[in-house]
Design a protein around this motif. Structure first.
Motif, PDB file in Angstrom:
ATOM      1  N   ILE A   1       5.982   6.330 -14.319  1.00 41.80           N
ATOM      2  CA  ILE A   1       5.059   6.793 -15.363  1.00 41.80           C
ATOM      3  C   ILE A   1       3.871   7.432 -14.662  1.00 41.80           C
ATOM      4  O   ILE A   1       3.631   7.181 -13.467  1.00 41.80           O
ATOM      5  N   PRO A   2       3.099   8.273 -15.352  1.00 43.92           N
ATOM      6  CA  PRO A   2       1.940   8.911 -14.705  1.00 43.92           C
ATOM      7  C   PRO A   2       0.956   7.879 -14.163  1.00 43.92           C
ATOM      8  O   PRO A   2       0.562   6.943 -14.859  1.00 43.92           O
ATOM      9  N   VAL A   3       0.543   8.064 -12.914  1.00 47.20           N
ATOM     10  CA  VAL A   3      -0.354   7.105 -12.273  1.00 47.20           C
ATOM     11  C   VAL A   3      -1.771   7.207 -12.844  1.00 47.20           C
ATOM     12  O   VAL A   3      -2.576   6.290 -12.674  1.00 47.20           O
ATOM     13  N   ARG A   4      -2.068   8.308 -13.529  1.00 52.34           N
ATOM     14  CA  ARG A   4      -3.389   8.433 -14.158  1.00 52.34           C
ATOM     15  C   ARG A   4      -3.644   7.310 -15.160  1.00 52.34           C
ATOM     16  O   ARG A   4      -4.801   7.010 -15.473  1.00 52.34           O
TER      17      ARG A   4
ATOM     18  N   VAL B   1       0.854  -1.181   0.000  1.00 53.10           N
ATOM     19  CA  VAL B   1       0.000   0.000   0.000  1.00 53.10           C
ATOM     20  C   VAL B   1       0.893   1.235   0.000  1.00 53.10           C
ATOM     21  O   VAL B   1       1.591   1.516   0.973  1.00 53.10           O
ATOM     22  N   PHE B   2       0.877   1.973  -1.106  1.00 52.91           N
ATOM     23  CA  PHE B   2       1.703   3.171  -1.219  1.00 52.91           C
ATOM     24  C   PHE B   2       1.066   4.339  -0.485  1.00 52.91           C
ATOM     25  O   PHE B   2      -0.153   4.379  -0.277  1.00 52.91           O
ATOM     26  N   GLN B   3       1.888   5.297  -0.088  1.00 54.01           N
ATOM     27  CA  GLN B   3       1.341   6.582   0.323  1.00 54.01           C
ATOM     28  C   GLN B   3       0.562   7.163  -0.859  1.00 54.01           C
ATOM     29  O   GLN B   3       0.891   6.869  -2.018  1.00 54.01           O
ATOM     30  N   PRO B   4      -0.468   7.964  -0.607  1.00 56.30           N
ATOM     31  CA  PRO B   4      -1.342   8.402  -1.705  1.00 56.30           C
ATOM     32  C   PRO B   4      -0.616   9.058  -2.879  1.00 56.30           C
ATOM     33  O   PRO B   4      -1.058   8.938  -4.024  1.00 56.30           O
ATOM     34  N   TYR B   5       0.505   9.729  -2.605  1.00 55.01           N
ATOM     35  CA  TYR B   5       1.220  10.492  -3.628  1.00 55.01           C
ATOM     36  C   TYR B   5       2.408   9.739  -4.227  1.00 55.01           C
ATOM     37  O   TYR B   5       3.094  10.263  -5.106  1.00 55.01           O
ATOM     38  N   ALA B   6       2.678   8.509  -3.766  1.00 56.31           N
ATOM     39  CA  ALA B   6       4.005   7.931  -3.975  1.00 56.31           C
ATOM     40  C   ALA B   6       4.121   6.885  -5.077  1.00 56.31           C
ATOM     41  O   ALA B   6       5.239   6.496  -5.420  1.00 56.31           O
ATOM     42  N   ALA B   7       3.038   6.407  -5.644  1.00 56.82           N
ATOM     43  CA  ALA B   7       3.162   5.316  -6.626  1.00 56.82           C
ATOM     44  C   ALA B   7       4.024   5.723  -7.819  1.00 56.82           C
ATOM     45  O   ALA B   7       4.808   4.918  -8.339  1.00 56.82           O
TER      46      ALA B   7
END
Length: 277
Positions: A99-102, A87-93
């Motif tokens: 690459i963009p997480v979007r 489980v990543f921190q919300p901003y960290a993936a």
């Protein structure tokens, strides 16, 4: 018999990884579970049998990157469960994906479909390793190597915006753009690249998680009070959002589930630990 373990990351990764968890269950009969958005991108490895997605009518990939979903999903066990999840921190993936997480928005993408040979190699090693603690060590070595090759151009801006969302239930997007020192359009693009969802969607996920956390503390809290404290426009707005994210009204949810916020329980635990020291 069910076994569940939550494991803290190494100190050098704590800024980027919330925790790992391992679930094992030898259920004779199929077990169903309703999954709500938790506000964090996750890596999932099925070392047992994959879960079946009821809405989609298919099995989850054996190893996958889970982006943000908007709503709930129902999963069903198909045999022995042994799941290992990062489980990543919300901003960290993005720090590790590079690459963009979007690109993972609203979907779970099989590791084998990601054009990254290192992730594919990690999947093979985790799959072939029977010892769970060794699997965690393999994952941590992999994440640390990826961490040192990431340029943090906008990470601090996103972290500042995230803090504002966490502490201000009624925050709006212009305020977040100001905190991040970016124009509105640029902020939305940077936010989605790092967080994997739009600011508006993420605020709604956090608002729902805030309501769950408040009910987790006291299930008898009047719904109107919860709605006001969590940034909903009114009680009917909260009921509508509960239906979207959980499939139940708040009253129905409390009769079926013990409310628990994956998102805010972690934040509260970190706050408590820091103030205890």
């Amino acid at each position: 018999m069910q076994s569940f373990r939550m494991i803290k990351p190494a100190p050098g990764l704590a800024r980027y990884v919330r925790h790992y968890w391992i679930l094992e269950e030898d259920a004779v009969l199929p077990v169903s579970e309703r999954v709500l958005p938790v506000g964090c991108v996750q890596l999932v490895f099925h070392k047992g049998e994959s879960l079946f997605l009821l809405k989609e009518g298919k099995l989850q990939p054996r190893a996958m990157i889970c982006g943000h979903t908007f709503g709930f999903s129902d999963v069903l066990s198909t045999g022995r469960i042994e799941m290992l999840t990062v489980v990543f921190q919300p901003y960290a993936a993005k720090v590790f994906l590079h690459i963009p997480v979007r690109l993972f928005h609203g979907q779970s993408v099989a590791m084998e479909d990601v054009e990254d040979k290192d992730f594919k190699l990690l999947t093979t090693r985790v799959t072939d390793t029977t010892d769970q603690d060794e699997c965690i060590r393999l994952i941590e070595r992999f994440l640390i190597r990826r961490l040192y090759t990431f340029p943090e151009y906008n990470l601090k801006r996103v972290v500042a915006a995230l803090h504002e969302i966490n502490v201000c239930p009624s925050v709006d997007i212009p305020r977040l753009a100001d905190v991040a020192c970016l124009g509105d359009k640029q902020f939305r693009r940077v936010f989605m690249d790092y967080m994997g969802t739009t600011p508006k969607e993420f605020i709604r996920i956090v608002r729902m998680q805030r309501a769950l956390f408040m009910l987790q503390q006291d299930g008898a809290t009047p719904f109107a009070q919860v709605a006001y404290a969590c940034g909903f426009s009114d009680q009917s707005h909260m009921i509508k959002e509960f239906k979207l994210f959980s499939g139940y009204t708040p009253a129905e949810y409390l009769t079926i589930c013990a409310p628990y916020s994956d998102y805010f329980s972690h934040i509260y635990l970190i706050y408590w630990q820091r103030n205890k020291q």
